[in-house]
Scaffold this motif. Structure first.
Motif, short mmCIF file in Angstrom:
data_model
loop_
_atom_site.label_atom_id
_atom_site.label_comp_id
_atom_site.label_asym_id
_atom_site.label_seq_id
_atom_site.Cartn_x
_atom_site.Cartn_y
_atom_site.Cartn_z
N GLN A 136 46.40 27.71 35.09
CA GLN A 136 46.03 28.32 33.82
C GLN A 136 47.26 28.49 32.93
O GLN A 136 47.16 28.43 31.69
N GLY A 187 42.29 36.32 31.94
CA GLY A 187 43.47 35.70 31.37
C GLY A 187 44.78 36.41 31.64
O GLY A 187 45.81 36.09 31.03
N ASN A 216 47.15 36.13 33.86
CA ASN A 216 47.66 35.32 34.97
C ASN A 216 48.96 35.86 35.56
O ASN A 216 49.19 35.78 36.77
#
Length: 566
Positions: free
Chosen positions: A535, A503, A505
């Motif tokens: 995402q 996560g 990103n």
């Protein structure tokens, strides 16, 4: 008138001196010679003296004369030059060297070594090198005799020594040589000189480990072989890694000349000839030596084994043109002749190696399995079996079981010897779905090599960490891989993938932008940027990234475009 009488008296004294010289002097002086040594540029390095102590050309002189020499010649009393063939021993502390002169089969005049050491006050004489047929010599007495090396002597002589007399023989009254004249180190050079025991000089020799002897290393002239075949074989092994190929070939020729019935000599020369071979004629010499080795070998199975190994190694070199029948089939035929005589595990291992090279993996595994059930079983033999199973596409668990048997041969903490096998087992564990165990092997490898690893190591360990869901370790290892090899974009792409998975990103985008600075046309970076942007709910930016990846030729992006950008 007085001057005439004085001159007459000196002449009479000189004639009396010659008349009193022992008859053996004239003959003995023929054994004394001059020595000329040459450096690497074949320029004269030193000149000096020496003398023969055997009729077949063994001689003595001073080490200083030979230090740094690449070749040397002696010039006898008749002015004939003869080459120094080999150094037979040396001692730099007492400045002596023993060597062999090439005499073309003829006998040379030689001095007889004294059987007993002369005592103090004994009359002695020194024979200088001379091309004149006279009996001139220098007379004197033994002043002191100090014991060295338990049974030899270092002599102080009441005798005047000129520089050109160094290493000339010092003789007893009955014509036996007991010493080599040496340079005077004191101030009283007019009446005192020194001599080292000739028997001490004769005691110098070449042993199996003489290539580590600094005194011998200081002389570039070929060294003689040790006195026994066993020691000579060890000497050959030591010389193989320290001599130029051509020089080593000379030593091999000497060994074969000295031990013509030793199969080892022919096999070693065949191996060296193979290394130097450039055409079929030179390969013919290899084959001839191999045939001769088999002819003289007492253990025929050992000769067949060595023949098989040589043909096998030749084939591994992937020659452009195969020499006659030197194929893997021929190697297999030779090793099976050895096995037929005696089925030694080392022969069976060689059979397995040849079968593996022939890609006959089931037969190779059968050979390795036999070895692993013998007393020759080792980490290497289990590794061979594991790689064969791998080539047979056996279940990953079977390969791993063999690698476990390989690692059992080592004890913890692991050393560098175990390191290559740790890497192999780590990969086997990965193939068997045991990522966490693979990481343990990677960590053990890191310790075994004291942290001396490259970027690929960090990449492989990262793969294990990723599968084991140890994401921070994966990120750390990728950072180290990039630090060691910043131009490899695979590492940056992998780092972006791991960041996306956890996560991060924004971090992934930063990594990919840095990759594009290295290569603006790196299509995979744009595809991964698009995934990170999806995402982050940045659909338009993601579709632009996907489009750029497609423009640069990334075919893997089509499905993403179909899913997110239609």
């Amino acid at each position: 008138m007085k001057k005439i009488l004085l001159t007459l008296t000196l002449c009479l004294l000189a004639q009396w001196g010659v008349a009193q010289a022992p008859k053996w002097v004239e003959k003995a002086k023929r054994a004394v010679f001059s020595v000329v040594t040459y450096d690497r540029e074949d320029k004269i390095l030193n000149t000096g003296n020496g003398f023969f102590v055997t009729e077949d050309g063994i001689a003595l002189s001073d080490y200083s004369l030979f230090k740094g020499a690449q070749r040397a010649v002696v010039i006898n009393s008749e002015g004939v030059q003869m080459p120094v063939e080999a150094v037979m021993g040396a001692d730099d502390m007492y400045d002596v060297v023993k060597f062999r002169v090439g005499i073309s089969g003829k006998k040379v005049p030689a001095l007889t070594l004294a059987t007993a050491s002369p005592s103090v006050n004994t009359e002695v004489c020194l024979l200088p090198y001379s091309t004149q047929k006279d009996r001139s010599y220098t007379a004197g007495k033994v002043k002191e005799a100090a014991k060295i090396a338990e049974k030899y002597f270092y002599y102080t002589l009441d005798m005047h020594l000129k520089d050109k007399m160094v290493s000339c023989p010092v003789m007893t009254a009955d014509g036996q040589v007991f010493g080599l004249a040496q340079k005077s180190s004191g101030q009283d050079t007019a009446t005192v000189c020194y001599a080292i025991d000739a028997n001490f000089a004769m005691a110098q020799n070449v042993s199996a480990l003489s290539y580590g002897d600094m005194a011998l290393k200081g002389i570039g002239i070929k060294k003689a072989l040790p006195d026994t075949e066993e020691q000579a074989l060890v000497f050959l092994y030591m010389a193989s890694s320290q001599l130029a190929p051509e020089k080593y070939m000379e030593v091999l020729n000497d060994f074969i000349s000295l031990y013509p019935n030793s199969a080892d000599g022919y096999l070693r020369r065949a191996s060296q000839q193979l290394y130097l071979s450039v055409d079929e004629a030179s390969m013919d010499k290899v084959a001839a030596d191999m045939d001769k080795a088999l002819e003289v070998a007492q253990k025929k199975d050992d000769a067949y084994f060595n023949r098989a190994k040589m043909i096998y190694n030749y084939q591994l070199g992937k020659p452009e043109k195969v020499y006659k029948d030197w194929t893997l089939d021929k190697a297999l035929e030779e090793i099976r002749k050895a096995i037929a005589i005696e089925e030694l595990p080392v022969y069976v291992q060689q059979e397995g190696d040849i079968l593996f090279a022939k890609q006959d993996y089931p037969a190779a595994y059968a050979s390795y399995d036999k070895v692993n059930k013998s007393n020759l079983a080792s980490a290497a033999t289990f590794f061979s079996a594991a790689k064969t199973k791998e080539m047979m596409q056996a279940p990953a668990e079977e390969v791993l079981a063999l690698m476990d048997s390989c690692m059992v041969r080592f004890t913890e903490p692991y050393t560098e010897a175990a390191a290559p096998y740790l890497l192999e087992r780590a990969q086997a564990r990965m193939n068997a779905g045991q990522a966490r165990s693979a990481m343990l092997d990677y960590d053990a490898y890191f310790k075994a090599v004291n942290g001396n690893v490259n970027d690929l190591f960090y990449y492989y360990r990262e793969q294990a960490a990723l599968k084991a869901k140890q994401y921070q370790r994966a990120l750390d290892d990728l950072a180290k891989a990039i630090e060691l090899n910043p131009k490899d974009l695979t590492y940056r792409a992998e780092l972006a993938v791991v960041n996306i998975r956890v996560g991060r990103n924004e971090d992934a985008l930063n990594v990919l932008k840095a990759a594009l600075e290295v290569d603006p046309k790196y299509a995979e970076a744009y595809r991964l940027m698009g995934i990170a942007q999806i995402q982050m709910k940045q659909k338009s930016e993601a579709c632009a990234s996907f489009a750029k990846a497609k423009e640069l030729g990334d075919t893997n992006v089509d499905a993403l475009i179909e899913k997110h950008c239609k």
